[in-house]
Design an enzyme around this catalytic site. Sequence first.
Site, PDB file in Angstrom:
ATOM      1  N   ASN A  17       5.639  -4.534  10.960  1.00 28.61           N
ATOM      2  CA  ASN A  17       5.917  -3.912   9.669  1.00 28.61           C
ATOM      3  C   ASN A  17       4.908  -2.782   9.451  1.00 28.61           C
ATOM      4  O   ASN A  17       3.758  -3.043   9.122  1.00 28.61           O
ATOM      5  CB  ASN A  17       5.806  -4.990   8.572  1.00 28.61           C
ATOM      6  N   LYS A  64       4.823  -0.627   7.171  1.00 29.66           N
ATOM      7  CA  LYS A  64       4.604  -0.347   5.751  1.00 29.66           C
ATOM      8  C   LYS A  64       4.655   1.172   5.506  1.00 29.66           C
ATOM      9  O   LYS A  64       5.404   1.878   6.172  1.00 29.66           O
ATOM     10  CB  LYS A  64       3.308  -0.989   5.276  1.00 29.66           C
ATOM     11  N   HIS A  85       9.576  -9.070   0.847  1.00 28.64           N
ATOM     12  CA  HIS A  85       8.184  -8.968   1.306  1.00 28.64           C
ATOM     13  C   HIS A  85       7.247  -9.093   0.094  1.00 28.64           C
ATOM     14  O   HIS A  85       7.562  -8.617  -0.994  1.00 28.64           O
ATOM     15  CB  HIS A  85       7.952  -7.638   2.027  1.00 28.64           C
ATOM     16  N   GLU A  99       4.707  -7.580  -0.858  1.00 28.00           N
ATOM     17  CA  GLU A  99       4.351  -6.349  -1.580  1.00 28.00           C
ATOM     18  C   GLU A  99       5.491  -5.899  -2.486  1.00 28.00           C
ATOM     19  O   GLU A  99       5.267  -5.308  -3.538  1.00 28.00           O
ATOM     20  CB  GLU A  99       3.951  -5.259  -0.571  1.00 28.00           C
ATOM     21  N   GLU A 135       4.591 -15.947   4.695  1.00 23.58           N
ATOM     22  CA  GLU A 135       3.460 -15.023   4.606  1.00 23.58           C
ATOM     23  C   GLU A 135       2.651 -15.328   3.345  1.00 23.58           C
ATOM     24  O   GLU A 135       2.957 -14.795   2.266  1.00 23.58           O
ATOM     25  CB  GLU A 135       3.966 -13.584   4.543  1.00 23.58           C
ATOM     26  N   GLY A 188      -3.132  -8.633   5.006  1.00 21.83           N
ATOM     27  CA  GLY A 188      -4.014  -7.475   4.957  1.00 21.83           C
ATOM     28  C   GLY A 188      -5.445  -7.805   4.580  1.00 21.83           C
ATOM     29  O   GLY A 188      -6.237  -6.914   4.284  1.00 21.83           O
ATOM     30  N   SER A 235      -2.381 -11.223   8.602  1.00 20.17           N
ATOM     31  CA  SER A 235      -3.556 -10.960   9.442  1.00 20.17           C
ATOM     32  C   SER A 235      -3.406 -11.522  10.856  1.00 20.17           C
ATOM     33  O   SER A 235      -4.381 -12.010  11.435  1.00 20.17           O
ATOM     34  CB  SER A 235      -4.828 -11.476   8.767  1.00 20.17           C
TER      35      SER A 235
HETATM   36  P1  PGA Z   1      -0.929  -7.961   7.850  1.00 26.18           P
HETATM   37  O1  PGA Z   1       0.489  -7.807   7.095  1.00 26.18           O
HETATM   38  O2  PGA Z   1      -0.624  -8.358   9.278  1.00 26.18           O
HETATM   39  O3  PGA Z   1      -1.556  -6.615   7.743  1.00 26.18           O
HETATM   40  O4  PGA Z   1      -1.682  -9.025   7.148  1.00 26.18           O
HETATM   41  C1  PGA Z   1       1.525  -8.740   7.323  1.00 26.18           C
HETATM   42  C2  PGA Z   1       2.746  -8.360   6.520  1.00 26.18           C
HETATM   43  O5  PGA Z   1       2.611  -7.828   5.422  1.00 26.18           O
HETATM   44  O6  PGA Z   1       3.885  -8.586   6.974  1.00 26.18           O
END
Ligand code: PGA
Length: 264
Positions: free
Chosen positions: A11, A13, A98, A100, A170, A176, A216
């Site tokens: 992803n 983003k 997701h 976010e 997640e 992140g 992460s």
């Molecule tokens: P990250 O994001 O690996 O940077 O923690 C995962 C995601 O948002 O799918």
Amino acid sequence: MADRRPIVGGNWKMNTDLASAVELADDVAAGAESLAGRCDVVVFPPFPYLQAVGHTLGHRGVHLGAQDVWHAPSGAYTGEVSCEMLLDLNVHTVLAGHSERRHVIGEDDDLVNAKARAALAAGLRVILCVGETLEQRQAGRTSHVNVGQVMAGLRDVPGEHLPRLVIAYEPVWAIGTGNTATPEDASAAHRVIRRAVADLYGRDATRALRIQYGGSVKASNARDLFVQDEIDGALVGGASLDPGQFVAIVRAAVEAQAVRRGSS
Ligand code: PGA
């Protein structure tokens, strides 16, 4: 029994520009080509770069994904993108819900459900993302939140669409942040999620459902996660912007699958 083919998603983003998106796609396709027969690999570039990235991926086994979708087929929805538009660009998989989108943009379960239903009905594969916040985890509500998001996200999704559904667990506190859920914690959450889906569709229909972990994931922790029977790959954010890391995560999924098969 862990004979589910792993799936690793990248992803991206709101990162990259046109040139770096194409370069990243090319590097991922080259690195993952020999592994893509044993692991589903999909990248999710920003909308404006979908077409260029799709061209670059070509037929090298890495699928094109979209980070979001709108549920109506066309009309007055300024700024939105329909399933049909994505299919036009050979998009194969979309994310729905997701964290976010839920927590930064403010999408609720009803909207996530409408998107998931529309995308599945259009023939797309959907990764439904669920996960608890730190506050919810500390309050002992992890299972409650995840089951609630699964049940709401899958409302009125017919069982015949289940083979095109993937769930990404997640935990919001792991995305992140560099804080990964332990393989045991992730497995426990995945078991709860699988049971919730089984309550909706029956155990037999649910056995093949793939549940990815996200939050992460890096080359250094991927294998420990993937050898767990319940963890069928990962949705990767930050580390997916580094093709070396991302391909190493795909390789870890392939290698761990051999371990899982051997121990089942
Ligand atoms: P990250 O994001 O690996 O940077 O923690 C995962 C995601 O948002 O799918």
